[in-house]
Structures are given as C-alpha cells and as structure tokens.
Scaffold this motif. Structure first.
Motif, mmCIF file in Angstrom:
data_model
loop_
_atom_site.group_PDB
_atom_site.id
_atom_site.type_symbol
_atom_site.label_atom_id
_atom_site.label_comp_id
_atom_site.label_asym_id
_atom_site.label_seq_id
_atom_site.Cartn_x
_atom_site.Cartn_y
_atom_site.Cartn_z
ATOM 1 N N ARG A 206 59.036 -72.733 -6.666
ATOM 2 C CA ARG A 206 58.191 -73.920 -6.657
ATOM 3 C C ARG A 206 57.480 -74.040 -5.304
ATOM 4 N NH1 ARG A 206 56.462 -76.514 -10.910
ATOM 5 N NH2 ARG A 206 58.559 -76.673 -11.753
ATOM 6 N N VAL A 207 56.157 -74.154 -5.349
ATOM 7 C CA VAL A 207 55.380 -74.280 -4.115
ATOM 8 C C VAL A 207 55.502 -75.705 -3.596
ATOM 9 C CG1 VAL A 207 53.084 -74.200 -3.105
ATOM 10 C CG2 VAL A 207 53.757 -72.480 -4.776
ATOM 11 N N ILE A 361 46.522 -80.402 -8.743
ATOM 12 C CA ILE A 361 46.536 -81.626 -9.529
ATOM 13 C C ILE A 361 47.748 -81.587 -10.451
ATOM 14 C CG2 ILE A 361 45.283 -82.988 -11.236
ATOM 15 C CD1 ILE A 361 42.708 -81.816 -10.127
ATOM 16 N N GLY A 362 48.539 -82.652 -10.489
ATOM 17 C CA GLY A 362 49.708 -82.695 -11.355
ATOM 18 C C GLY A 362 50.912 -82.058 -10.690
ATOM 19 N N PRO A 363 51.928 -81.667 -11.497
ATOM 20 C CA PRO A 363 53.140 -81.070 -10.931
ATOM 21 C C PRO A 363 52.811 -79.809 -10.149
ATOM 22 C CG PRO A 363 53.443 -81.660 -13.242
ATOM 23 C CD PRO A 363 51.988 -81.825 -12.953
ATOM 24 N N THR A 368 54.952 -66.328 -7.598
ATOM 25 C CA THR A 368 55.836 -65.182 -7.419
ATOM 26 C C THR A 368 55.625 -64.523 -6.063
ATOM 27 O OG1 THR A 368 54.219 -63.828 -8.603
ATOM 28 C CG2 THR A 368 56.063 -64.691 -9.876
ATOM 29 N N ILE A 369 54.447 -64.716 -5.449
ATOM 30 C CA ILE A 369 54.203 -64.181 -4.114
ATOM 31 C C ILE A 369 54.950 -65.043 -3.095
ATOM 32 C CG2 ILE A 369 52.481 -63.828 -2.312
ATOM 33 C CD1 ILE A 369 52.301 -61.719 -4.392
ATOM 34 N N SER A 388 53.706 -68.381 4.033
ATOM 35 C CA SER A 388 54.812 -68.387 3.078
ATOM 36 C C SER A 388 54.907 -69.753 2.406
ATOM 37 C CB SER A 388 56.141 -68.079 3.772
ATOM 38 O OG SER A 388 57.220 -68.190 2.850
ATOM 39 N N THR A 389 55.219 -69.731 1.104
ATOM 40 C CA THR A 389 55.424 -70.976 0.365
ATOM 41 C C THR A 389 56.813 -71.032 -0.261
ATOM 42 O OG1 THR A 389 54.468 -69.966 -1.645
ATOM 43 C CG2 THR A 389 52.967 -71.192 -0.201
#
Length: 418
Positions: A206-207, A361-363, A368-369, A388-389
């Motif tokens: 999840r970012v 916008i939204g959730p 995958t990166i 990095s996220t």
C-alpha cells in the motif's frame, strides 16, 4: 513528431489516473545559486504551455479506435512559494500533492521557491501519460532556450479507419499466435509463464508516503569506477542500486530497466527485466543487462499487445498492471541537454530527474515497485535519485540515505546529498 494516437504504454500510464494502479508523474528539479525572477519563470511557463506538454487525450467517436492526442494549451497556474525552502527534496516531494489529469487537464505543473541559503528551486512535473523522461527533458529544453513552438499534431485520421485497422491487426495476429501454440512448445511455455507471473512477483504494498534521496557524484570518478570494474556507467548504476537494496535487507532483486525505442509515441520505451544480487560486480550486471535487452518484456507467444486497447479498462489493467515485472526500477535518463544548464541568466547548480506519485483520488492504491531510481548526467556530475513507497523496505529517509551511501562506498564512490 509524436504519434497522433496513444500506444499501449501510453494507455497503461493513463489508466493509473483512473484508479488502476499508482499515478505516476515525471519530475525535473532545478536549483540555482542566483535568484530567478518571476518574469523569467512566467516566460518559461508560457512556453511550456505551447510546447510538447501542451496537449491532452481525446476520445474517438468510433468504438475500437485508439485514443488520440489533441492540442491543449491550458495549464495549472505558475506557483511561486513565498516561504524559503530549507529541504529541497522534501519540497520537491510535496509538488506531487495535486491531481494531474492528462485527459481532462491539466496534465503538468510548474512551481518555484526561493532557497533559504540563496538561489531558486524549480519543479516541473507532468503525467507519465503525456511524456516519458526524454520527452519531459526535451519540452523543458525548448522552453528554457526560448525555442518552444506549438508542436504540430497532424490529423489522427478517420476513427473508423483506425478502428478497422486495429481490429484486423489484433484478429489476424491473434489467429496466427493461437495456431502457433499447437506446434510450438516455447510459445506455450511463454503463455503459461505470463499467466502465472503475478504469483511470482513481490506482493504489492500500500502506497502511503514517499521517501526520497538525491545525491550528486563526480562524473569522472563514476566513469573510472565503472571502467575499472569492467562495466559501463549504466551497469554501475544498476549495481549500486542492487547494493542499496541489499543494505535494506533484499540481497537479490528483480530489476526493470526501461530503454528508448524511438517509436514516436509519447512513451517511446521498452522494458527489460533482470535478476541482480547486491554483490554482483558491474561486469556481471553488464552481461546480465545485455541478455535482458535481447529479450524485452512484451506480449507473450506472439499475441499482439494492441489487444488490450480493445478491452475495458478493468480487464486491460489486469493484463498490463505495469510495463515491467520487477520490484526495482532503474531508469538512466542519460546526458542532459546544455539548454537545461541555465535558468534565465543563472547557471543551474543541480538537476534531479525522477518519477513521483501525484495525489490519488479515493483509497490509496497498491504498487509492486518498491524502489524507483534514476540517473542523469550534467556539468561533470551524475545525479542519482531514489524514491521508495514501501514502508516494509524503508522506514525513513535517513535509512534510505545511509543505505545508498554504504552502497556507493563499496564501489569507492562518494555522494553529496541535496
């Protein structure tokens, strides 16, 4: 001249703005020791609006026809922050906090601020659907030099003719590919590998927050280190990134490496994927990359990639979640044009090129990166940018900074952080 219709890759990046993946924007960040006047910034901004970025996605009237490019000089207003910037990278990260829309506009944004220790920092971001890294660099070079003119976009032609061409291309090539499955074990293996590839990939994360680092390295030292190790500047880049991942706890990684195809599309890129270990030498990496470039990522078993352009967004996104398959991205932007070494009358003392993630916008979507990295060269220095996220990989900017510096030290290199 840019193609009048969107390619498969262009549409992949467009779909990320529709909730099918993580929106991606390319960003150039310039800094100068002198203060760039607002008038000069306005001139650059106005030139950008009529240059390569001054367009948007148009919808065809006939089902089956590809999306097209239309001229669109509209843009978000130039923003010049009044507060002085202490942390350039943190300020640049914040420039992603605006939804960009390459279809309904605007798809790009320019901002600037004065630096606390003197000088100016400028950010230019655009949706990845509008341009690849070289396209953004070329657009900026035209606007900085004053040579920006409206890019001629020829008529995309009849939607009916394009739809017929698309349907015939997909139908004929799909029939040939299906027939080939009966006689080719290799083709069947390719199709099986494609169908099961998602299960082998790193689980999406999840970012939540970007953690970014930018460092400058002396170009002569970099090139010398690459030569001594039997590699190239690009192989050393991939090697350093793999070593950084090893420092972060991932000793072996799957790396996506984009390369230019010269197709004339907004995103003239192909993608090679290679397996690299953090202790692999630049010579080993160079050989692995050479083999990967000979077999780039694409549609399996001879099936036409254009088939996804005839499918609904949701199904197309399932088949083409990203242009590559890796958990790390290594994008070598290359030599920066001389036109970008100055901002008005002031010499640029640094340029970072990278991709960031505009406000979704939204959730918040999943990616995958885990680590995106970018390398460019200008005025005798390489600039290495890392983003990095993935919270599980990098907990803080300080952790990422320490990891990349240790990786550089292993190659007898030293980086100067922004």
């Amino acid at each position: 001249m840019t193609s009048t219709r969107l390619s498969v890759i262009d549409e992949i990046f467009l779909r990320t703005h529709r909730g099918y993946g993580v929106p991606i924007a390319l960003q150039g960040v310039w800094r100068t020791t002198g203060t760039v006047s607002r008038d000069e910034l306005v001139r650059i901004h106005d030139r950008l609006a009529v240059g390569k970025l001054g367009r948007r996605v148009g919808k065809p009237r006939i089902p089956g026809a590809r999306l097209r490019w239309d001229l669109s000089p509209g843009s978000l207003p130039l923003e010049c922050d009044t507060e002085a910037v202490e942390n350039i990278v943190a300020w640049a990260d914040a420039q992603a906090d605006v939804p960009l829309d390459p279809q309904y506009g605007p798809g790009w944004r320019m901002t600037a601020a004065r630096l606390a220790h003197g000088g100016t920092v400028v950010s230019l971001v655009c949706s990845h659907a509008l341009a690849d890294a070289r396209g953004l660099i070329d657009a900026a070079a035209q606007s900085f030099s004053g040579s920006a003119v409206p890019e001629p976009i020829s008529s995309p032609g009849s939607d009916a003719a394009d739809a017929l061409r698309m349907i015939l291309t997909v139908l004929v090539r799909s029939i040939i590919a299906t027939a080939r499955l009966w006689v080719s074990a290799r083709a069947r293996a390719e199709l099986r590998a494609f169908a099961t590839s998602d299960s082998a990939r790193t689980p999406p994360h999840r970012v939540r927050k970007m953690r970014s680092v930018v460092v400058d390295i002396d170009a002569s030292q970099w090139d010398s280190a690459a030569e001594v190790a039997g590699g190239s500047a690009n192989a050393l880049f991939v090697s350093v990134v793999a070593a950084t991942m090893a420092e972060l706890g991932s000793p072996a990684v799957i790396v996506d490496i984009p390369f230019r195809t010269g197709s004339g599309d907004a995103n003239s890129i192909g993608m090679a994927t290679v397996n690299i270990r953090g202790d692999d030498s630049p010579a080993v990496v160079r050989a692995a990359c050479k083999a990967a470039f000979a077999a780039p990522v694409g549609a399996p078993a001879g099936y036409p990639p254009e088939v996804v352009q005839l499918l609904p967004h949701r199904l197309a996104a399932t088949l083409t979640s990203t242009p590559g398959r890796g958990e790390v991205l290594c994008s070598n932007i290359g030599e920066i044009p001389p036109a970008l070494s100055t901002l008005g009358p002031h010499r640029s003392c640094g340029l970072a090129t990278r991709a960031i993630h505009p406000a979704a916008i939204g959730p918040l979507p999943c990616a995958t990166i885990r680590l995106s990295t970018y390398l460019s060269r200008m005025d005798g220095r390489y600039t290495l940018s890392l983003v990095s996220t993935d919270d599980a990989l990098v907990e803080s900017t300080e952790e990422l900074t320490a990891a990349v510096h240790r990786a550089l030290e292993k190659r007898n290199l030293a980086g100067t952080p922004w």
